[in-house]
Design a protein around this motif. Structure first.
Motif, short mmCIF file in Angstrom:
data_model
loop_
_atom_site.label_atom_id
_atom_site.label_comp_id
_atom_site.label_asym_id
_atom_site.label_seq_id
_atom_site.Cartn_x
_atom_site.Cartn_y
_atom_site.Cartn_z
N ASN A 53 -16.78 -3.41 -49.75
CA ASN A 53 -15.34 -3.21 -49.82
C ASN A 53 -14.80 -2.20 -48.81
OD1 ASN A 53 -14.80 -5.00 -52.07
ND2 ASN A 53 -16.05 -3.59 -53.22
N VAL A 54 -15.63 -1.72 -47.90
CA VAL A 54 -15.15 -0.81 -46.86
C VAL A 54 -14.19 -1.58 -45.96
CG1 VAL A 54 -15.84 0.42 -44.77
CG2 VAL A 54 -17.11 0.74 -46.87
N VAL A 55 -13.03 -0.98 -45.72
CA VAL A 55 -12.04 -1.60 -44.85
C VAL A 55 -12.19 -1.03 -43.45
CG1 VAL A 55 -9.58 -1.95 -44.43
CG2 VAL A 55 -10.45 -1.95 -46.77
N VAL A 56 -12.46 -1.91 -42.51
CA VAL A 56 -12.60 -1.52 -41.11
C VAL A 56 -11.23 -1.61 -40.46
CG1 VAL A 56 -13.73 -2.08 -38.93
CG2 VAL A 56 -14.96 -2.35 -41.09
N ASP A 57 -10.91 -0.64 -39.63
CA ASP A 57 -9.58 -0.53 -39.03
C ASP A 57 -8.96 -1.85 -38.62
OD1 ASP A 57 -9.50 2.19 -39.38
OD2 ASP A 57 -10.06 2.67 -37.33
N LYS A 58 -9.63 -2.59 -37.76
CA LYS A 58 -9.02 -3.80 -37.20
C LYS A 58 -9.53 -5.10 -37.79
CE LYS A 58 -8.02 -1.41 -33.01
NZ LYS A 58 -8.25 -1.15 -31.64
N ALA A 59 -10.60 -5.05 -38.53
CA ALA A 59 -11.22 -6.28 -39.01
C ALA A 59 -11.04 -6.53 -40.50
CB ALA A 59 -12.71 -6.25 -38.67
N GLY A 60 -10.45 -5.61 -41.23
CA GLY A 60 -10.36 -5.77 -42.67
C GLY A 60 -11.69 -5.45 -43.30
N HIS A 61 -12.10 -6.23 -44.27
CA HIS A 61 -13.40 -5.98 -44.89
C HIS A 61 -14.32 -7.18 -44.70
CE1 HIS A 61 -12.08 -8.34 -48.35
NE2 HIS A 61 -11.02 -7.59 -48.44
N SER A 62 -15.54 -7.00 -45.10
CA SER A 62 -16.57 -7.99 -44.80
C SER A 62 -16.27 -9.37 -45.39
CB SER A 62 -17.94 -7.50 -45.26
OG SER A 62 -17.91 -7.14 -46.62
N LEU A 63 -15.65 -9.42 -46.56
CA LEU A 63 -15.31 -10.72 -47.14
C LEU A 63 -14.30 -11.45 -46.27
CD1 LEU A 63 -15.63 -12.80 -49.37
CD2 LEU A 63 -13.95 -11.52 -50.71
N ASN A 64 -13.29 -10.72 -45.79
CA ASN A 64 -12.33 -11.34 -44.87
C ASN A 64 -13.04 -11.90 -43.64
OD1 ASN A 64 -10.09 -10.70 -46.39
ND2 ASN A 64 -9.47 -8.96 -45.15
N ALA A 65 -13.96 -11.12 -43.09
CA ALA A 65 -14.69 -11.55 -41.89
C ALA A 65 -15.49 -12.82 -42.17
CB ALA A 65 -15.60 -10.43 -41.40
#
Length: 72
Positions: free
Chosen positions: A42-54
């Protein structure tokens, strides 16, 4: 992957997430190793969102399901 983990790669950095990168490139085994080592799905990465989104963006339903099973 083992060497990076032994050297203390930042698993939950909000600037760069190895888990999000693995999800984006369809690296299921690496994503599993990162989760087993304590990566937070659930860590939100600045430009990529989170891993599930990716994973969903990249068309990786197997990785998305694994992330959901791990709490994403």
């Amino acid at each position: 992957m083992e060497l990076l983990l032994k050297r203390g790669v930042a698993l939950n950095d909000t600037k760069y997430s190895p888990l999000t990168t693995a999800a984006l490139f369809g690296e299921r085994e690496i994503a599993k190793q990162l989760l087993d080592a304590g990566a937070d799905p659930n860590v939100v990465v600045d430009k990529a969102g989170h891993s599930l989104n990716a994973a969903l963006f990249a068309g990786q339903p197997g990785i998305a399901a694994m992330l959901i099973e791990r709490g994403a």
